[in-house]
Design a protein around this motif. Structure first.
Motif, mmCIF file in Angstrom:
data_model
loop_
_atom_site.group_PDB
_atom_site.id
_atom_site.type_symbol
_atom_site.label_atom_id
_atom_site.label_comp_id
_atom_site.label_asym_id
_atom_site.label_seq_id
_atom_site.Cartn_x
_atom_site.Cartn_y
_atom_site.Cartn_z
ATOM 1 N N SER A 73 0.836 -1.201 0.000
ATOM 2 C CA SER A 73 0.000 0.000 0.000
ATOM 3 C C SER A 73 0.871 1.252 0.000
ATOM 4 O O SER A 73 1.946 1.267 0.605
ATOM 5 C CB SER A 73 -0.893 0.012 1.242
ATOM 6 N N PRO A 74 0.394 2.313 -0.681
ATOM 7 C CA PRO A 74 -0.842 2.367 -1.476
ATOM 8 C C PRO A 74 -0.659 1.691 -2.826
ATOM 9 O O PRO A 74 0.468 1.433 -3.257
ATOM 10 C CB PRO A 74 -1.077 3.868 -1.640
ATOM 11 N N THR A 75 -1.785 1.430 -3.485
ATOM 12 C CA THR A 75 -1.746 0.844 -4.812
ATOM 13 C C THR A 75 -2.901 1.404 -5.632
ATOM 14 O O THR A 75 -3.643 2.263 -5.154
ATOM 15 C CB THR A 75 -1.802 -0.693 -4.740
ATOM 16 N N THR A 132 -7.859 6.643 -1.428
ATOM 17 C CA THR A 132 -7.003 7.814 -1.246
ATOM 18 C C THR A 132 -7.100 8.797 -2.400
ATOM 19 O O THR A 132 -6.559 9.900 -2.324
ATOM 20 C CB THR A 132 -5.534 7.382 -1.085
ATOM 21 N N THR A 143 -5.503 2.284 -0.343
ATOM 22 C CA THR A 143 -4.501 1.763 0.572
ATOM 23 C C THR A 143 -5.217 0.865 1.571
ATOM 24 O O THR A 143 -6.457 0.830 1.605
ATOM 25 C CB THR A 143 -3.764 2.911 1.296
#
Length: 263
Positions: free
Chosen positions: A20-22, A79, A85
């Motif tokens: 994360s994040p992705t 996000t 995330t």
């Protein structure tokens, strides 16, 4: 019988493996590479379902009742557009699905903290919760009646992005847009709501959102802005007078109370 996990489990696995994040795209690509043919729309829907702060998650069967977000479907936090995330309540706060004043299910934080953006504060009142409640009511009303706002005598429509996300409380990297709409020429219109007096501070806020929309969503399309407030003051009028792409609208509330005759 297939031993493949349900798609929401695939999403969870992808986030764990990717870190994360992705992005939604990275999650989709991971799942397709590992599990082969999986409906891409189903993957997109499961990401929405499992994102605690995604406003559209309440439209799916897994999230059709008021509850605190602590179930197996509550492991993502959105996000930005197309970005997530892993959800951590100690970082993101506790989220819930609750009924608003109109009995409509909505997503929100269970414990309110300080305002995300001081520019969202107009006139303070003795009843601290009143402005927020009224802004929700105004947004809900315009969501259902967006066509009453006209640009060049043509009604607006609610924008939807390529992932199907509606332009209501639309998340961006620079804040949350109250309403993102399109006009009859498919140009984008950023709408910022102010429940009481419209201050000139909102100019910087709406220009920030318009700039983000122009860069990330508009392409060759034009971007305009609309500020809706109960009372537009002179400072805001002067500030907006030099901006050809920002329009001002005032709303009026009318409430009548009639006594009922007793038999």
């Amino acid at each position: 019988m297939s031993d493949r996990p349900p798609v929401w489990r695939m999403v969870q696995e992808a986030v764990e493996k990717l870190g994360s994040p992705t992005t939604n795209k990275a999650i989709r690509d991971y799942i397709l590479a590992k599990y082969g043919e999986v409906n891409e729309k189903t993957i997109a829907c499961q990401i929405i379902i499992c994102s605690v702060n995604h406003p559209s998650r309440v439209h799916y069967p897994e999230n059709k009742r008021p509850r605190i977000c602590n179930s197996r479907y509550d492991f993502l936090f959105r996000t930005g557009t197309g970005e997530v995330t892993r959800f951590d309540a100690t970082i993101h706060g506790q989220w819930e699905m609750r009924l608003n004043a109109f009995g409509k299910l909505e997503v929100g934080q269970a414990i309110s903290g300080p305002p995300d953006d001081p520019e969202n504060d107009d006139d303070p009142t003795d009843e601290a919760g009143l402005p927020f409640a009224l802004e929700c009511h105004l947004r809900d009303f315009l969501e259902k009646n967006i066509s009453i706002i006209k640009v060049d005598n043509s009604p607006l429509k609610i924008f939807r992005d390529h992932e199907g996300n509606a332009g209501i409380e639309y998340d961006t990297d620079v804040g949350r847009i109250d309403i993102l709409a399109i006009d009859s020429a498919n140009n984008l219109v950023v709408i910022e709501l102010k429940v009481s007096r419209g201050s000139d501070r909102v100019i910087g806020q709406i220009l920030r959102y318009m700039g983000w929309v122009k860069k990330h969503l508009a392409g060759e399309r034009k971007v305009a802005g609309i500020i809706v407030a109960c009372n537009i003051d002179d400072k805001l009028r002067y500030a907006a007078s030099l901006l050809t792409d920002v329009m001002l609208f005032e709303y009026q509330l009318k409430f009548d109370l009639d006594r009922v005759a007793l038999k």
